[in-house]
Design an enzyme around this catalytic site. Structure first.
Site, PDB file in Angstrom:
ATOM      1  N   LYS A   1      39.758 -55.662 -43.535  1.00 29.80           N
ATOM      2  CA  LYS A   1      39.885 -54.493 -42.671  1.00 29.80           C
ATOM      3  C   LYS A   1      40.193 -54.949 -41.249  1.00 29.80           C
ATOM      4  O   LYS A   1      39.604 -55.906 -40.747  1.00 29.80           O
ATOM      5  CB  LYS A   1      38.581 -53.697 -42.709  1.00 29.80           C
ATOM      6  CG  LYS A   1      38.561 -52.449 -41.835  1.00 29.80           C
ATOM      7  CD  LYS A   1      37.210 -51.760 -41.932  1.00 29.80           C
ATOM      8  CE  LYS A   1      37.129 -50.557 -41.019  1.00 29.80           C
ATOM      9  NZ  LYS A   1      35.807 -49.897 -41.077  1.00 29.80           N
TER      10      LYS A   1
ATOM     11  N   SER B   1      36.217 -45.255 -42.029  1.00 26.79           N
ATOM     12  CA  SER B   1      37.314 -45.937 -41.384  1.00 26.79           C
ATOM     13  C   SER B   1      37.885 -47.097 -42.211  1.00 26.79           C
ATOM     14  O   SER B   1      38.852 -47.743 -41.804  1.00 26.79           O
ATOM     15  CB  SER B   1      36.852 -46.483 -40.033  1.00 26.79           C
ATOM     16  OG  SER B   1      35.795 -47.421 -40.190  1.00 26.79           O
TER      17      SER B   1
ATOM     18  N   SER C   1      31.621 -45.317 -43.206  1.00 27.12           N
ATOM     19  CA  SER C   1      32.997 -45.814 -43.251  1.00 27.12           C
ATOM     20  C   SER C   1      33.347 -46.676 -44.454  1.00 27.12           C
ATOM     21  O   SER C   1      34.518 -46.980 -44.675  1.00 27.12           O
ATOM     22  CB  SER C   1      33.306 -46.595 -41.969  1.00 27.12           C
ATOM     23  OG  SER C   1      33.421 -45.719 -40.887  1.00 27.12           O
TER      24      SER C   1
END
Length: 476
Positions: free
Chosen positions: A72, A148, A172
């Site tokens: 990520k 996210s 997230s």
């Protein structure tokens, strides 16, 4: 191995093939690249697939030997690799430090092959940004993959890699797991070290882990990434058995608290309530003791916490802007994040007020759920939602307060356990009437990921989900 075969294996299965000499890490990296080239133009989940992916370092052995992995684009760092946080403010930034997280990944044999999309600064549940565009959900491109960690979730769901990194400050990992049909665990505070540069992110609210497709991969990842490092502010006692060993242990009889009512401003969709009801019934049939629980906190408390944190994020952004030689303005920050920054910069709140709000919430939630071994809740009150809207940081019309309140309303079951520090996992236990994934959340006692591994195993065996596949998937 063909691509259509590669996508059928989870990380544990691929590692077994590598250890048996049936496939090599280089071959798996090439297959991951092939999968990326096939599906990523449609889902926009991977920002960068490394040019040198076939030669990246990784231990010759380890629990996940040779398995392709993705990072990520905010959170743990790889020295020399881009980490732009989905933001024009950090475009071109390359850290010079390897995080403990990625040192452990390499030691376990994982090969990190690229980086995935995230909303700017990981600030919302919609993975869309001015810098990198919109990430589509492989189940329905018109809908969000969540955030996210949405890029990682979409990449795993679409078969690019079987496992990818994520971070969770309010949901997230669990939100995109729910909307993309994956397993997403947010571990106990202190279980995974954020060192050496981020050992207490957001007052201990944010943790690092992975998104994957199977419970055994979740267990293996806990064994790979768990453990403290010097300077960590939170230390959790390590278990006597490995988490992989927990997969063969009996669960016992658990006291289960079930959330059948909303915990925030957004009503729960009927499809989600049906999924909660059917899973609660299944747990009773397994012999567990099931009791309803009422909302353990006031939703405005969570909004207050996140608006209070904007003071500290504003200071951090100013430090980052100076380091990048840039100015914080509409050319470097997206509209909603710029308003949150300005709110934090102008706020008169004090650190003591934020600490007291956090303390009260931890205490009240702790008292309310102390009687239960685990909780069953929706992960999200709604299934995946269309792109854009009030939760998008690119929305120019939303205020800082509206942006925070909207996010809190949808994260009503997830963010509370970032505050308390308890482990919680979203499992893909149901589908909506329109055929889209619905995740249900299992919450454990602080430090007790072992029970979550065992009950998640039981639910995976009772309600198998590996046959449920999105419309967009490599090799199909």
């Amino acid at each position: 191995m063909k691509l259509r075969e590669y996508v059928e294996y989870d990380a544990t299965g691929l590692a077994s093939l590598v250890n048996a000499g049936e496939v090599t890490p280089v071959q798996l990296a090439r297959l991951a690249r092939e999968a990326h080239e096939e599906v990523n133009p449609r889902i926009n989940a991977v920002i960068e697939f490394y040019e040198d992916a076939e030669t990246v370092a990784g231990a010759d052995g380890g629990l996940l030997h040779g398995v392709p992995f993705l990072r990520k684009d905010t959170g743990p760092t790889e020295a020399g690799r881009l980490l732009e946080k989905g933001s024009r403010l950090f475009k071109g930034y390359r850290p010079n430090t390897d995080s403990f997280f990625f040192r452990r990944a390499r030691d376990a044999g994982l090969r990190t092959l690229g980086r995935t999309t995230t909303p700017e600064l990981g600030s919302t549940i919609m993975t869309e940004s001015i810098l990198n565009g919109i990430t589509g959900n492989p189940w329905d491109l018109k809908r969000s993959a969540g955030g996210s960690s949405g890029g990682s979730a979409a990449a795993v769901a679409a078969g690019i890699t079987p496992i990818a990194s994520g971070s969770d400050g309010g949901g997230s990992i669990r939100v995109p797991a729910s909307w993309c049909g994956l397993v997403g665990l947010n571990p106990s505070r202190g279980r995974i070290s954020g060192g050496p540069d981020s050992q207490d992110p957001s007052f201990g609210l944010s943790r690092q882990f992975v998104l994957c497709r199977t419970v055994r991969d979740m267990a293996a990842a806990l064994d790979v990434f768990s453990g403290p490092h010097p300077g960590d502010p939170f230390i959790v006692v390590q278990p006597n058995r490995s988490y992989v060993e927990e997969l063969s242990q009996p669960t016992g009889i658990l006291r289960v608290g079930v959330a059948r009512t909303k915990w925030g401003a957004v009503d729960v969709d009927p499809d989600v309530l049906v999924a909660v009801e059917s899973t609660a019934t299944l747990l009773e049939e397994m012999g567990h003791i099931v009791t309803d629980i009422e909302p353990p906190y006031e939703s405005n408390e969570y909004v207050t916490i996140w608006l209070g944190l904007s003071i500290y994020s504003a200071s951090s952004l100013e430090h980052g802007a100076r380091a990048m030689g840039r100015t914080i303005n509409a050319d470097t920050l997206e509209p909603a994040n710029l308003k949150v920054y300005e709110y934090g910069r102008n706020s008169q709140s004090r650190a003591a007020d934020l600490h007291e709000t956090l303390r009260r919430m931890r205490f009240s939630v702790g008292e309310a759920i102390e009687a239960f071994d685990i909780l069953l809740t929706p992960t999200m009150p709604r299934g995946t939602i269309p792109h854009g809207g009030i939760c998008s940081a690119t929305n120019p019309t939303v205020s800082a307060e509206e942006f925070t309140e909207a996010d809190a309303a949808l994260c009503q079951y997830t963010g509370v356990f970032n505050v308390t520090g308890q482990p919680s996992v979203s499992l893909p236990l149901a589908l909506s009437t329109s055929g889209l994934p619905i995740g249900l959340q299992i919450v454990g006692r602080f430090g007790d990921e072992a029970t979550l591994v065992r009950i998640a195993r039981d639910l995976e065996e009772a309600i198998p989900w590996r046959h449920r596949l999105p419309k967009i998937r490599a090799g199909s």
